[in-house]
Design a protein around this motif. Structure first.
Motif, mmCIF file in Angstrom:
data_model
loop_
_atom_site.group_PDB
_atom_site.id
_atom_site.type_symbol
_atom_site.label_atom_id
_atom_site.label_comp_id
_atom_site.label_asym_id
_atom_site.label_seq_id
_atom_site.Cartn_x
_atom_site.Cartn_y
_atom_site.Cartn_z
ATOM 1 N N ASP A 107 -43.098 -9.812 35.687
ATOM 2 C CA ASP A 107 -42.781 -9.922 37.113
ATOM 3 C C ASP A 107 -41.557 -10.799 37.388
ATOM 4 O O ASP A 107 -41.449 -11.406 38.454
ATOM 5 C CB ASP A 107 -43.998 -10.452 37.876
ATOM 6 N N GLY A 109 -38.623 -10.040 38.272
ATOM 7 C CA GLY A 109 -37.948 -9.611 39.503
ATOM 8 C C GLY A 109 -38.572 -10.294 40.714
ATOM 9 O O GLY A 109 -37.872 -10.857 41.564
ATOM 10 N N LYS A 174 -32.176 -5.148 36.484
ATOM 11 C CA LYS A 174 -32.312 -3.743 36.904
ATOM 12 C C LYS A 174 -33.784 -3.407 37.100
ATOM 13 O O LYS A 174 -34.606 -3.723 36.230
ATOM 14 C CB LYS A 174 -31.758 -2.821 35.817
ATOM 15 N N TYR A 175 -34.078 -2.747 38.211
ATOM 16 C CA TYR A 175 -35.464 -2.391 38.513
ATOM 17 C C TYR A 175 -35.531 -0.988 39.080
ATOM 18 O O TYR A 175 -34.516 -0.407 39.461
ATOM 19 C CB TYR A 175 -36.067 -3.416 39.491
ATOM 20 N N ASP A 176 -36.760 -0.497 39.178
ATOM 21 C CA ASP A 176 -36.953 0.825 39.745
ATOM 22 C C ASP A 176 -36.748 0.768 41.261
ATOM 23 O O ASP A 176 -37.214 -0.158 41.916
ATOM 24 C CB ASP A 176 -38.391 1.275 39.419
ATOM 25 N N CYS A 199 -30.741 3.014 39.654
ATOM 26 C CA CYS A 199 -31.611 1.843 39.509
ATOM 27 C C CYS A 199 -31.295 0.883 40.635
ATOM 28 O O CYS A 199 -30.214 0.912 41.208
ATOM 29 C CB CYS A 199 -31.273 1.072 38.243
#
Ligand code: GLC
Length: 480
Positions: A107, A109, A174-176, A199
């Motif tokens: 977690d 992010g 970078k995340y969804d 992304c």
């Protein structure tokens, strides 16, 4: 008076894993020293479980409130201490930060989104608003993004400027895209700002939002506009090149000072190198190598990762130690294949190679002090601090001409009896070039008078923060 707030994930000596921590631990004090009474620099970082008791005991609680992040409502304590004229604020939330390691959690992010929001929410609580919000690397990127997207309409934040510094473009956060609003609390209207390559990319968004983008060397500022170095962000940097600049890092000249270093067997400086010989002998004993003053000690002090040039070093190490009368000390941890390689090399050449597969800052300083030739053939290097620390301790660097290595180390050569440069450099990313330059350094080592002259010259190269701190101050002034 100019008020600057540094936002970042780590700072020496409180909690650090790498170069970012060195910089956030020393640059603010250097800016403060240079700017004197005209500047108030403060730093905000998370209060990690890993922070030692000595520092923890000095903390003072200055605020307590709650931070909303989408549907979450989290406790936030702000603790602080003053070190070298710089106020450090620590964001206290056990759930997010009281964990064994700084990064690498599923977690991350969410943890740094909370941290960035807390940094902005802290300002009214402590009644201190900076003129410049200076965020470092992807973990702090959202502070710049939130400033522009959520806080600008509040009078206290209306004129706040922002700087985003890239210490390493490889790590972008970078995340969804699907977690845009659920984790990062940003509405669909921010989709195009946050999106890159399908992304959600925190670094990209901060580059777009910041008033000025800096990186840690002038050469790297050029390199990251190209596909070879940018990890795909070259288009964004090209578009924003009007606000991009490079300022070379320095190192903490008090912490790294062979003339005063109490961790050494013997202190030394550019005029009195006899102490360095004693440190060399002591390290040979510590590393179980033969006590020989006449052989050059080569060293690698690095995370054992391919992009630090460890593939080149492992490619040539066997030949280098087999064919030359040298000793090689390797300090660092990292990829298993490299750890295995150096352990095996040390087993095959017990009189020549020591593999210390650990990381220890004090041991590192003792090795720098003992080293004659320091190898750092990085594939890419935003700035690199080790070549500067090595220089300060009289270890002549052999580097590849990239990023900050290019800016800080110039090739040794002699012209009309004058000695130029402060190390050995090569351009191509090739084992053959590294081998050739390392052998050139070994050859020069044998010419004692010349070598001593070069060592003294290398030690006198100015890698203190002084010049760069002035450049940061200039940049803050331009941000009117
Ligand atoms: C990163 C970079 C390194 C730089 C450091 C401090 O760790 O990889 O080159 O020296 O940040 O800016």
């Amino acid at each position: 008076m100019k008020k600057i707030l540094f936002v970042g994930a780590e700072a020496m000596p409180f909690a650090a894993t790498g170069g970012l921590g060195d910089v956030l631990g020393s640059l603010p004090a250097a800016i403060r020293k240079k700017g004197g009474k005209d500047v108030d620099v403060r730093v905000v970082l998370p209060l990690y479980g890993a922070m030692g008791k000595t520092w923890r005991d000095q903390l003072e609680q200055v605020a307590e409130f709650r931070v909303n992040l989408a549907w979450r409502n989290q406790y936030c304590g702000v603790k602080s201490l003053v070190k070298d004229g710089v106020t450090f604020y620590f964001i206290d939330n056990d759930y997010y930060f009281n964990r064994p390691s700084l990064y690498g959690n599923f977690d991350d992010g969410e943890r740094y989104a909370y941290f960035c929001k807390a940094a902005l929410e802290m300002m009214p609580q402590i009644d201190w608003y900076p003129d410049v919000l200076h965020a470092h690397d992807w973990q702090a990127a959202l502070s710049v993004v939130y400033l522009n997207t959520r806080y600008r309409n509040l009078p206290a934040y209306e004129h706040m400027k922002s700087v985003f510094t890239i210490h390493n473009i490889e790590y972008q956060g970078k995340y969804d895209m699907s977690i845009l609003s659920d984790v990062f609390e940003l509405g669909v209207e921010h989709t195009s700002l946050m999106r890159y390559d399908d992304c959600l990319n925190l670094m990209k968004a901060a580059i777009v939002c910041a008033d000025t983008v800096t990186t840690v060397s002038p050469r790297y500022a050029e390199e990251i506009k190209t596909a070879e170095y940018a990890h795909r962000l070259n288009f964004v940097l090209e578009q924003n090149s009007y606000k991009l600049r490079g300022i070379l890092n320095g190192i903490d000249y008090d912490y790294y000072n062979p003339a005063k270093d109490t961790g050494l067997v013997s202190t030394f400086d550019a005029r009195r190198l006899s102490g360095k010989a004693k440190d060399k002998e002591a390290m040979q004993a510590e590393a179980c190598l033969p006590l020989r003053a006449d052989v050059p000690v080569l060293a690698v002090i690095s995370r054992l990762a391919a992009h630090k040039g460890l593939d080149l070093i492992s490619e040539i190490a066997d030949k280098l130690v087999a064919e030359n009368d040298v000793q090689l000390i390797v300090l660092g941890k990292g990829e298993e294949r490299f750890e295995r390689f150096f352990a095996d090399l040390a087993a095959r050449y017990p009189d020549k190679v020591a593999a210390l597969l650990t990381y220890d800052r004090d041991l590192a300083k003792r090795i720098y002090a003992a080293t004659d030739i320091f190898l750092m053939p990085s594939k890419s290097e935003p700035c690199g601090l080790s070549q500067m620390i090595a220089s300060r301790y009289g270890a002549v660097p052999v580097v590849r001409e990239t990023g900050g290595l290019y800016d800080s180390i110039k090739p040794y050569w002699e012209k009309d009896g004058e000695m130029l440069g402060n190390g050995f450099t090569f351009a191509g990313y090739s084992g053959a070039e590294l081998h050739e330059r390392t052998c050139a350094a070994i050859d020069l080592y044998k010419q004692t008078a010349k070598w001593k002259k070069l060592v003294a010259k290398v030690m006198r190269t100015d890698f203190s923060w002084s010049a760069s701190a002035a450049k940061y101050l200039e940049m803050y002034d331009e941000l009117k």
